[in-house]
Scaffold this motif. Structure first.
Motif, mmCIF file in Angstrom:
data_model
loop_
_atom_site.group_PDB
_atom_site.id
_atom_site.type_symbol
_atom_site.label_atom_id
_atom_site.label_comp_id
_atom_site.label_asym_id
_atom_site.label_seq_id
_atom_site.Cartn_x
_atom_site.Cartn_y
_atom_site.Cartn_z
ATOM 1 N N ARG A 164 0.837 -1.155 0.066
ATOM 2 C CA ARG A 164 0.065 0.123 -0.055
ATOM 3 C C ARG A 164 0.891 1.197 -0.042
ATOM 4 N N GLY A 165 2.036 0.926 -0.095
ATOM 5 C CA GLY A 165 3.074 2.163 -0.028
ATOM 6 C C GLY A 165 3.436 2.771 1.139
ATOM 7 N N ASP A 166 3.196 2.100 2.438
ATOM 8 C CA ASP A 166 3.584 2.540 3.631
ATOM 9 C C ASP A 166 4.438 1.785 4.467
ATOM 10 N N ASP A 167 5.765 2.204 4.569
ATOM 11 C CA ASP A 167 6.826 1.353 5.451
ATOM 12 C C ASP A 167 6.951 1.827 6.746
ATOM 13 N N SER A 168 5.937 2.582 7.292
ATOM 14 C CA SER A 168 5.906 3.167 8.767
ATOM 15 C C SER A 168 5.672 2.059 9.633
ATOM 16 N N VAL A 169 4.673 1.349 9.182
ATOM 17 C CA VAL A 169 4.071 0.188 10.101
ATOM 18 C C VAL A 169 5.415 -0.742 10.533
ATOM 19 N N HIS A 170 6.533 -0.781 9.963
ATOM 20 C CA HIS A 170 7.607 -1.591 10.295
ATOM 21 C C HIS A 170 8.830 -0.968 10.833
ATOM 22 N N ASP A 171 8.467 0.193 11.371
ATOM 23 C CA ASP A 171 9.505 0.996 11.987
ATOM 24 C C ASP A 171 10.304 0.335 12.931
ATOM 25 N N ASP A 172 9.206 -0.262 13.958
ATOM 26 C CA ASP A 172 9.869 -0.548 15.208
ATOM 27 C C ASP A 172 10.731 -2.095 14.839
ATOM 28 N N LEU A 173 10.256 -2.846 14.024
ATOM 29 C CA LEU A 173 10.563 -4.043 13.600
ATOM 30 C C LEU A 173 12.217 -3.920 13.051
ATOM 31 N N TYR A 174 12.116 -3.011 12.026
ATOM 32 C CA TYR A 174 13.568 -2.859 11.396
ATOM 33 C C TYR A 174 14.197 -1.666 11.519
ATOM 34 N N GLN A 175 13.723 -0.732 12.503
ATOM 35 C CA GLN A 175 14.509 0.327 12.894
ATOM 36 C C GLN A 175 15.439 0.870 11.724
ATOM 37 N N TYR A 176 15.006 1.166 10.550
ATOM 38 C CA TYR A 176 15.653 1.869 9.502
ATOM 39 C C TYR A 176 16.775 2.634 9.990
ATOM 40 N N GLN A 177 17.971 2.455 9.733
ATOM 41 C CA GLN A 177 19.211 3.062 9.870
ATOM 42 C C GLN A 177 19.568 4.201 9.402
ATOM 43 N N VAL A 178 19.153 4.065 7.939
ATOM 44 C CA VAL A 178 19.487 4.940 6.727
ATOM 45 C C VAL A 178 18.348 5.303 6.016
ATOM 46 N N THR A 179 17.449 4.283 5.603
ATOM 47 C CA THR A 179 16.341 4.438 4.795
ATOM 48 C C THR A 179 15.377 3.258 4.791
ATOM 49 N N GLY A 180 14.126 3.504 4.836
ATOM 50 C CA GLY A 180 13.092 2.272 4.713
ATOM 51 C C GLY A 180 12.822 2.062 3.045
ATOM 52 N N PRO A 181 12.091 1.127 2.947
ATOM 53 C CA PRO A 181 11.752 0.704 1.234
ATOM 54 C C PRO A 181 10.819 1.929 0.737
ATOM 55 N N GLY A 182 10.292 2.711 1.465
ATOM 56 C CA GLY A 182 9.499 3.624 0.920
ATOM 57 C C GLY A 182 8.132 3.102 0.351
#
Length: 356
Positions: A164-182
């Motif tokens: 659906r184009g939202d990578d914020s749901v996985h912030d806690d799991l992956y703790q994006y250090q530089v960037t998420g998949p967007g």
């Protein structure tokens, strides 16, 4: 052979900055010499974070200027073929992220090109390095279980928000250090399909790696739900030995619950295998009544995210074998290419031979 592997990373998105670049920088036999990405802002951000001096927005320029032994390629799915081809043409060993390509013709060409140039092409399937998976591969290869007749292959994951184009749901799991998949996985232009190309490719590649089989025909149905890419996939596959496989995958698990479920069951003439990949449990049942419970593993042993990059370094400096060879990636692409064509034609059976 060199004492140190000089490696460049092509693509500085989520997975490169989460897995590949940290793995290379942690490996004492690797020298990460350059980063490349068509997005100037992305490559500069990654370079600052990891302290890499040389950056490029053009792969061809980087290949012309840098003295390299190998590359790691983790770009948009649709760009895999065009990014990998010039690297292999130059004779560089490479890790190419999954899916190897979107189309069988491209996967076959890269496989043939790697052999013609004498370089190793490693497909980015971390589960292929799992000790339980390697034991299953060994037992099946020994012939002790006899002919494979049927495979049940299921992979479910909590990725629908990415479609659906939202990578914020996985912030806690992956703790994006530089960037998420967007929003890349929601876009069929950049990613091809959804669940098939992002997730089922893992379980299919695993199945083919363990069994040594190759698909010959596929029937498939897919449901996009409220997205532009497939979220739920069901496939029936006939293999080159006559075996049938049921391959299913869904991206609808809730992010608050189990993140993934993956089961591969392989039924043979002289026994069967029950592998729960996520729970790290695997049992082999033999026809003589004996049972082999494979030793338990830690999370890190089960999903070795650094393994493809480490395998690349070992290939370059020590002549180590390629543990995730291009044939596995190629035949996985064949299955998925046929599945997407079948689903687009209301489940019509597609022969893999028709892809060429």
């Amino acid at each position: 052979m060199p004492d140190t592997a000089r490696i460049a990373v092509i693509g500085t998105g989520w997975w490169s900055t989460t897995a590949h670049i940290p793995a290379l920088q942690a490996n004492p036999n690797a020298d990460l010499v350059a980063l490349a990405d068509i997005r100037a802002d992305a490559v500069e951000k990654a370079a600052r974070h990891f302290g890499v001096e040389r950056t490029y927005t053009d792969v061809h320029e980087m290949l012309a200027r840098e003295r390299l032994d190998g590359v790691v390629i983790a770009v948009w799915h649709a760009a895999h073929y065009e990014a990998a081809r010039p690297c292999l043409e130059q004779g560089l060993h490479a890790v190419l992220e999954k899916p190897m390509t979107l189309f069988a013709t491209h996967a076959r060409h890269l496989t043939e090109l790697s052999h013609a140039r004498g370089c190793q092409l490693i497909i980015g399937y971390p589960w292929n390095y799992n000790p339980q998976v390697l034991r299953v591969k060994e037992v099946i290869g020994s012939g002790r279980l006899g002919k494979i007749r049927y495979i049940n292959n299921m992979f479910a994951s909590s990725v629908i928000s990415l479609f659906r184009g939202d990578d914020s749901v996985h912030d806690d799991l992956y703790q994006y250090q530089v960037t998420g998949p967007g929003d890349v996985y929601s876009d069929p232009v950049r990613s091809g399909g959804g669940q098939g190309h992002l997730q089922a490719t893992h379980s299919i590649g695993l199945m083919l790696h363990m069994t040594g089989l190759r698909p010959v025909s596929v029937l498939a149905l897919m449901d996009n739900l409220d997205t532009r890419v497939d979220v739920v996939d069901a496939m029936i596959v006939q293999m080159d030995n006559g075996a049938l496989a049921n391959v299913g995958s869904s991206g609808t698990l809730h992010a608050g619950g189990p993140e993934q479920e993956m089961v591969v069951q392989i039924y043979c003439d002289q026994g069967w295998i029950n592998a729960d990949i996520i729970k790290r449990s695997c049992t082999i049942y033999y026809a003589d009544g004996s049972v082999e419970e494979l030793p338990p593993m830690t999370d890190e042993e089960s999903y070795l995210s650094s393994a493809p990059a480490d395998n690349l370094v070992d290939v370059i400096v020590g002549g180590a074998p390629n543990q995730s060879p291009p044939e596995v990636g190629w035949h996985t692409v064949e299955l998925l290419d046929a599945a997407y064509r079948s689903a687009a034609d209301e489940g019509r059976r597609v022969q893999v031979s028709s892809l060429y």
